[in-house]
Design a protein around this motif. Structure first.
Motif, PDB file in Angstrom:
ATOM      1  N   GLY A 248       0.814  -1.214   0.000  1.00 39.13           N
ATOM      2  CA  GLY A 248       0.000   0.000   0.000  1.00 39.13           C
ATOM      3  C   GLY A 248       0.843   1.257   0.000  1.00 39.13           C
ATOM      4  O   GLY A 248       0.385   2.331  -0.394  1.00 39.13           O
ATOM      5  N   HIS A 249       2.081   1.141   0.451  1.00 44.40           N
ATOM      6  CA  HIS A 249       2.942   2.317   0.523  1.00 44.40           C
ATOM      7  C   HIS A 249       4.069   2.295  -0.505  1.00 44.40           C
ATOM      8  O   HIS A 249       5.086   2.977  -0.344  1.00 44.40           O
ATOM      9  N   CYS A 259      -0.673  10.561   1.718  1.00 49.31           N
ATOM     10  CA  CYS A 259      -1.106   9.271   2.264  1.00 49.31           C
ATOM     11  C   CYS A 259      -1.094   9.395   3.785  1.00 49.31           C
ATOM     12  O   CYS A 259      -0.259  10.123   4.326  1.00 49.31           O
ATOM     13  N   CYS A 261       0.229   7.683   5.792  1.00 46.94           N
ATOM     14  CA  CYS A 261       1.536   7.278   6.330  1.00 46.94           C
ATOM     15  C   CYS A 261       2.513   8.448   6.379  1.00 46.94           C
ATOM     16  O   CYS A 261       3.611   8.323   6.905  1.00 46.94           O
ATOM     17  N   CYS A 266       1.330   7.177  -2.548  1.00 45.85           N
ATOM     18  CA  CYS A 266       1.344   5.733  -2.296  1.00 45.85           C
ATOM     19  C   CYS A 266       0.171   5.069  -3.027  1.00 45.85           C
ATOM     20  O   CYS A 266      -0.850   5.709  -3.289  1.00 45.85           O
TER      21      CYS A 266
HETATM   22 ZN   LIG Z   1       1.606   5.595   2.336  1.00 46.32          ZN
END
Ligand SMILES: [Zn+2]
Length: 405
Positions: A248-249, A259, A261, A266
């Motif tokens: 996912g990243h 994102c 994160c 991402c």
């Molecule tokens: Zn991410």
């Protein structure tokens, strides 16, 4: 220098042999002890002793006599397994699920309840999860079945001790989930485990899915985040600390949207459920962030069915990003099949064509290395089902449950 096998080796050999017998009966039942000996190369006395163990634990049962082609009639064996069940659970950003499956593969219960993981402090979440696990375990026990294990799938980084190091979608960091659950369940007799949701979903696909038994299989979650459970040569790929599969990243677009994160562009920020809802239903977050995605996804499906042009264009764009992500997996591990799960399943008819063409363009190998891209047929509880499969697979591997007292 040691000479001869040590006790640990005997235990390993016995577990391996028990697994061989179970596997033979699973695929060839009904069969006799002599059939098993002939097919596996184990001697008859060993087979008799192994079968006695398995019958005592009610993993096999005898079904009367059958005429043999040559010689006297033999007692036939089939799998039993009904006395044992395992419970799997999934923690998602907007719901909790619990399923119980017996060793014969029958689903005994399937519960889903709303759960706002993102707004719930981890401590309160643990007691909610433990309460649901305890209810499922007592339901299974009330049916006269022994619970082999409870395994909880979490969308995040789960270490070998069952601690959740990071679950960005839930806002969790360093939650000692396994230890906390064991305490909340008061040191239960059954095994308690915590694993990454994508890993468990991949186990479920590998055991029960349309591509069950496929040696190289990837499952992509389509919950709040996108994670990959990667089976290579029949085994789950975990990596050094158990943190593999965080696709996912993967950064697909350095100029892409932010994102959760903290990075930008991402795969998750481009093709995750929030990205889909933002693209198709820009007003959905007018009253604050969406916490229950099911109604929004249903609306996206309705618009796609009506062939709403903006919706179709958005899903095509998302499908392309997905195909881009899958092509990286295809180049890296050459899977036979990549299974899309979660919210991707209802959207698959509109996502797959663009994803497949992007995959074909970006994969280096001809024909994308034979990689098929399909939607999961296991339903929304794949990770929970995989949680149950984890404990059941231990029995298949010859680790027998303790004898009932
Ligand atoms: Zn991410």
């Amino acid at each position: 220098m040691q000479s001869g096998p040590q006790p640990a080796d005997f235990a390993d050999v016995r577990a391996t042999n028990l697994a061989v017998v179970l596997r033979h009966v699973r695929t060839h039942a009904p069969c006799s002890r002599a059939d098993i000996a002939a097919a596996t190369g184990l001697n008859k006395a060993t087979v008799s002793s192994l079968v006695a163990d398995l019958i005592e634990r009610r993993l096999l049962r005898e079904t009367g006599l059958a005429e043999h082609r040559i010689g006297r009639p033999a007692t036939m064996l089939v799998l039993d397994g009904q006395p044992y069940a395992a419970i799997g659970m999934e923690v998602a950003a907007d719901h909790l699920t619990a399923v119980a499956v017996d060793l014969a593969g029958e689903q005994l219960l399937s519960w889903r309840r709303a759960f706002t993981g993102t707004e719930t402090a981890a401590g309160k979440a643990v007691s909610t999860i433990a309460a649901l696990a305890a209810r499922a375990a007592s339901r299974v026990a009330a049916q006269g079945r022994q619970v082999l294990g409870v395994t909880v799938g979490v969308p995040g980084l789960v270490d070998a001790d069952g601690a959740v190091r990071l679950a960005a979608g839930l806002g969790w960091r360093d939650v000692e989930l396994r230890a906390d659950l064991v305490r909340a369940l008061r040191d239960p007799k059954y095994d308690v485990a915590v694993d990454n949701d994508a890993n468990l979903s991949a186990l479920a696909e590998h055991r029960y899915g349309a591509y069950a038994g496929t040696a190289n299989l990837v499952y992509l979650t389509g919950e709040l985040g996108i994670g990959a459970g990667v089976v290579v040569d029949g085994r789950l790929l975990r990596g050094g600390r158990g943190f593999s599969g965080e696709v996912g990243h993967l950064q697909l677009d350095p100029t892409g949207p932010p994102c959760p994160c903290g990075r930008v562009g991402c795969l998750e920020a481009l093709a995750g459920v929030r990205a889909i809802i933002r693209r198709v239903l820009p007003d959905a977050e007018a009253d604050g962030p969406v916490t229950d995605f099911a109604p929004e996804i249903e609306e996206v499906v309705r618009r796609a069915r009506r062939a709403d042009a903006a919706t179709l264009a958005a899903l095509t764009a998302v499908g392309r990003h997905l195909g881009h992500g899958v092509s990286i997996l295809a180049n890296l591990v050459n899977p036979d099949v990549v299974v899309l799960g979660g919210n991707f399943v209802p959207l698959a008819p509109w996502l797959l064509p663009a994803a497949e063409s992007e995959l074909a363009t970006r994969a280096v190998a001809p024909d994308a290395g034979g990689c098929k891209l399909v939607a999961s047929a296991l339903g929304p509880s794949a990770a929970a089902t995989g949680g149950a499969a984890r404990a059941l697979a231990a029995v298949d591997a010859g680790h027998l449950p303790p004898l009932p007292a």
